[in-house]
Design an enzyme around this catalytic site. Structure first.
Site, PDB file in Angstrom:
ATOM      1  N   GLY A  12       0.787  -1.239   0.000  1.00 32.51           N
ATOM      2  CA  GLY A  12       0.000   0.000   0.000  1.00 32.51           C
ATOM      3  C   GLY A  12       0.811   1.277   0.000  1.00 32.51           C
ATOM      4  O   GLY A  12       0.302   2.328   0.414  1.00 32.51           O
ATOM      5  N   MET A  90      -2.964  -7.304  -7.549  1.00 32.58           N
ATOM      6  CA  MET A  90      -2.228  -8.325  -8.299  1.00 32.58           C
ATOM      7  C   MET A  90      -3.149  -9.353  -8.967  1.00 32.58           C
ATOM      8  O   MET A  90      -2.788 -10.518  -9.105  1.00 32.58           O
ATOM      9  CB  MET A  90      -1.209  -9.003  -7.372  1.00 32.58           C
ATOM     10  CG  MET A  90      -0.184  -8.036  -6.777  1.00 32.58           C
ATOM     11  SD  MET A  90       0.693  -7.007  -7.996  1.00 32.58           S
ATOM     12  CE  MET A  90       2.006  -8.140  -8.469  1.00 32.58           C
ATOM     13  N   ARG A  91      -4.312  -8.908  -9.405  1.00 31.87           N
ATOM     14  CA  ARG A  91      -5.202  -9.810 -10.145  1.00 31.87           C
ATOM     15  C   ARG A  91      -5.595  -9.194 -11.464  1.00 31.87           C
ATOM     16  O   ARG A  91      -5.754  -7.974 -11.561  1.00 31.87           O
ATOM     17  CB  ARG A  91      -6.468 -10.094  -9.342  1.00 31.87           C
ATOM     18  CG  ARG A  91      -6.193 -10.988  -8.186  1.00 31.87           C
ATOM     19  CD  ARG A  91      -7.455 -11.381  -7.460  1.00 31.87           C
ATOM     20  NE  ARG A  91      -7.071 -12.128  -6.283  1.00 31.87           N
ATOM     21  CZ  ARG A  91      -6.718 -13.408  -6.302  1.00 31.87           C
ATOM     22  NH1 ARG A  91      -6.743 -14.093  -7.431  1.00 31.87           N
ATOM     23  NH2 ARG A  91      -6.336 -14.015  -5.196  1.00 31.87           N
ATOM     24  N   HIS A 109       2.136   0.063 -13.261  1.00 30.56           N
ATOM     25  CA  HIS A 109       2.942  -1.138 -13.490  1.00 30.56           C
ATOM     26  C   HIS A 109       4.419  -0.757 -13.429  1.00 30.56           C
ATOM     27  O   HIS A 109       4.828   0.232 -14.044  1.00 30.56           O
ATOM     28  CB  HIS A 109       2.604  -1.765 -14.844  1.00 30.56           C
ATOM     29  CG  HIS A 109       3.388  -3.002 -15.089  1.00 30.56           C
ATOM     30  ND1 HIS A 109       3.077  -4.205 -14.469  1.00 30.56           N
ATOM     31  CD2 HIS A 109       4.500  -3.233 -15.829  1.00 30.56           C
ATOM     32  CE1 HIS A 109       3.967  -5.109 -14.839  1.00 30.56           C
ATOM     33  NE2 HIS A 109       4.843  -4.557 -15.656  1.00 30.56           N
ATOM     34  N   ASP A 145      -2.078  -5.513 -18.625  1.00 30.89           N
ATOM     35  CA  ASP A 145      -1.141  -4.387 -18.696  1.00 30.89           C
ATOM     36  C   ASP A 145      -1.070  -3.797 -20.112  1.00 30.89           C
ATOM     37  O   ASP A 145      -0.004  -3.367 -20.563  1.00 30.89           O
ATOM     38  CB  ASP A 145       0.264  -4.821 -18.236  1.00 30.89           C
ATOM     39  CG  ASP A 145       0.281  -5.256 -16.778  1.00 30.89           C
ATOM     40  OD1 ASP A 145      -0.521  -4.709 -15.986  1.00 30.89           O
ATOM     41  OD2 ASP A 145       1.076  -6.135 -16.421  1.00 30.89           O
ATOM     42  N   GLU A 174       7.247   5.950  -8.995  1.00 32.68           N
ATOM     43  CA  GLU A 174       5.823   5.583  -8.944  1.00 32.68           C
ATOM     44  C   GLU A 174       5.052   6.544  -8.047  1.00 32.68           C
ATOM     45  O   GLU A 174       3.948   6.985  -8.381  1.00 32.68           O
ATOM     46  CB  GLU A 174       5.646   4.160  -8.392  1.00 32.68           C
ATOM     47  CG  GLU A 174       6.184   3.059  -9.281  1.00 32.68           C
ATOM     48  CD  GLU A 174       5.846   1.671  -8.746  1.00 32.68           C
ATOM     49  OE1 GLU A 174       4.719   1.447  -8.262  1.00 32.68           O
ATOM     50  OE2 GLU A 174       6.729   0.783  -8.805  1.00 32.68           O
TER      51      GLU A 174
HETATM   52  C1  GAR Z   1       4.251  -1.454  -7.027  1.00 37.03           C
HETATM   53  O1  GAR Z   1       5.610  -1.444  -7.397  1.00 37.03           O
HETATM   54  C2  GAR Z   1       3.373  -1.593  -8.254  1.00 37.03           C
HETATM   55  O2  GAR Z   1       3.866  -0.911  -9.371  1.00 37.03           O
HETATM   56  C3  GAR Z   1       3.408  -3.075  -8.464  1.00 37.03           C
HETATM   57  O3  GAR Z   1       3.335  -3.628  -7.183  1.00 37.03           O
HETATM   58  C4  GAR Z   1       3.918  -2.724  -6.243  1.00 37.03           C
HETATM   59  C5  GAR Z   1       2.906  -2.458  -5.147  1.00 37.03           C
HETATM   60  O4  GAR Z   1       3.483  -1.702  -4.117  1.00 37.03           O
HETATM   61  N1  GAR Z   1       2.342  -3.526  -9.289  1.00 37.03           N
HETATM   62  C6  GAR Z   1       2.431  -4.582 -10.099  1.00 37.03           C
HETATM   63  O5  GAR Z   1       3.406  -5.270 -10.183  1.00 37.03           O
HETATM   64  C7  GAR Z   1       1.175  -4.863 -10.917  1.00 37.03           C
HETATM   65  N2  GAR Z   1       1.364  -6.007 -11.749  1.00 37.03           N
HETATM   66  P1  GAR Z   1       2.573  -0.931  -3.063  1.00 37.03           P
HETATM   67  O6  GAR Z   1       1.567  -1.970  -2.524  1.00 37.03           O
HETATM   68  O7  GAR Z   1       3.511  -0.508  -2.002  1.00 37.03           O
HETATM   69  O8  GAR Z   1       1.889   0.196  -3.749  1.00 37.03           O
END
Ligand code: GAR
Length: 201
Positions: A12, A90-91, A109, A145, A174
């Site tokens: 999060g 992640m789904r 992503h 994606d 990000e």
């Molecule tokens: C982030 O790096 C996001 O870009 C990635 O998961 C992480 C979540 O971090 N998303 C993916 O890989 C989507 N396939 P967070 O829970 O700390 O935001």
């Protein structure tokens, strides 16, 4: 003010960057609900402490993907969400969900799409030997994606990078880029033209 619904599976930190941007007035919106597919998600703990409704729609409790997504849509509609934010969710969502919020779902992503989609982006970047990576904010379509790209920013891949060091470098970007993309959307500055997203000034 616009109403956001955030879907998050884990830590999060992107959710936190959005909360911070709302707090300082950079995003003019409220988060009506945070939903996780996993009961143990740290994202839920984060917001519960802030008084934002935190809901678990536990994938394990549904027999089919369709029933699971129906529960997600119901929850988002109940909170009258205008824009759905996938923040480390992640789904892969089916066409049913995507059509319920057409052009109103954003994802982040951690690679420069269309390179290295899917889970484990950083691992794939290092295995491939790419010299740059970065992150992508895009609208969600029916593929994985694959939706129209809103913003991207690159970071270098260094010789001594591990998945962890590369992930940390990308994550910093990000946290800046996602609030920026959401603000542009809410200020009505994004125009989707086929695959291309134009940023109006
Ligand atoms: C982030 O790096 C996001 O870009 C990635 O998961 C992480 C979540 O971090 N998303 C993916 O890989 C989507 N396939 P967070 O829970 O700390 O935001």
């Amino acid at each position: 003010t616009a109403v956001l619904g955030v879907l998050a599976s884990g830590r999060g930190s992107n959710l936190q960057s959005i909360i911070d941007a709302i707090d300082i007035g950079r995003i003019k919106a409220e988060i009506a609900v945070v939903i996780s597919d996993k009961p143990e998600a740290n994202a839920l703990k984060r917001v519960a402490e802030l008084g934002i409704p935190a809901v678990c729609v536990d994938r394990k409790l549904y027999d089919t993907k369709e029933e699971f997504e129906k529960a997600l849509v119901e929850e988002l509609e109940k909170h009258r969400v205008d824009l759905v934010i996938l923040a480390g969710f992640m789904r892969i969502l089916s066409p049913y969900f995507v059509n319920a919020f057409k052009n109103k779902i954003m994802n982040i992503h951690p690679s420069l799409l269309p390179a290295f989609p899917g889970a484990h982006a950083h691992r794939s970047v290092l295995e491939y030997g790419a010299k740059v990576s970065g992150c992508t904010i895009h609208f969600v379509d029916e593929g994985m994606d694959s939706g129209p790209i809103i913003l991207q920013e690159s970071v270098p891949v260094l010789d001594d990078d591990t998945e962890e060091t590369l992930a940390a470098r990308v994550l910093k970007v990000e946290h800046v880029l996602y609030p920026k993309a959401i603000a542009l959307y809410l200020e009505d500055k994004l125009e989707i033209n086929g695959r291309r997203v134009m940023i109006k000034e």
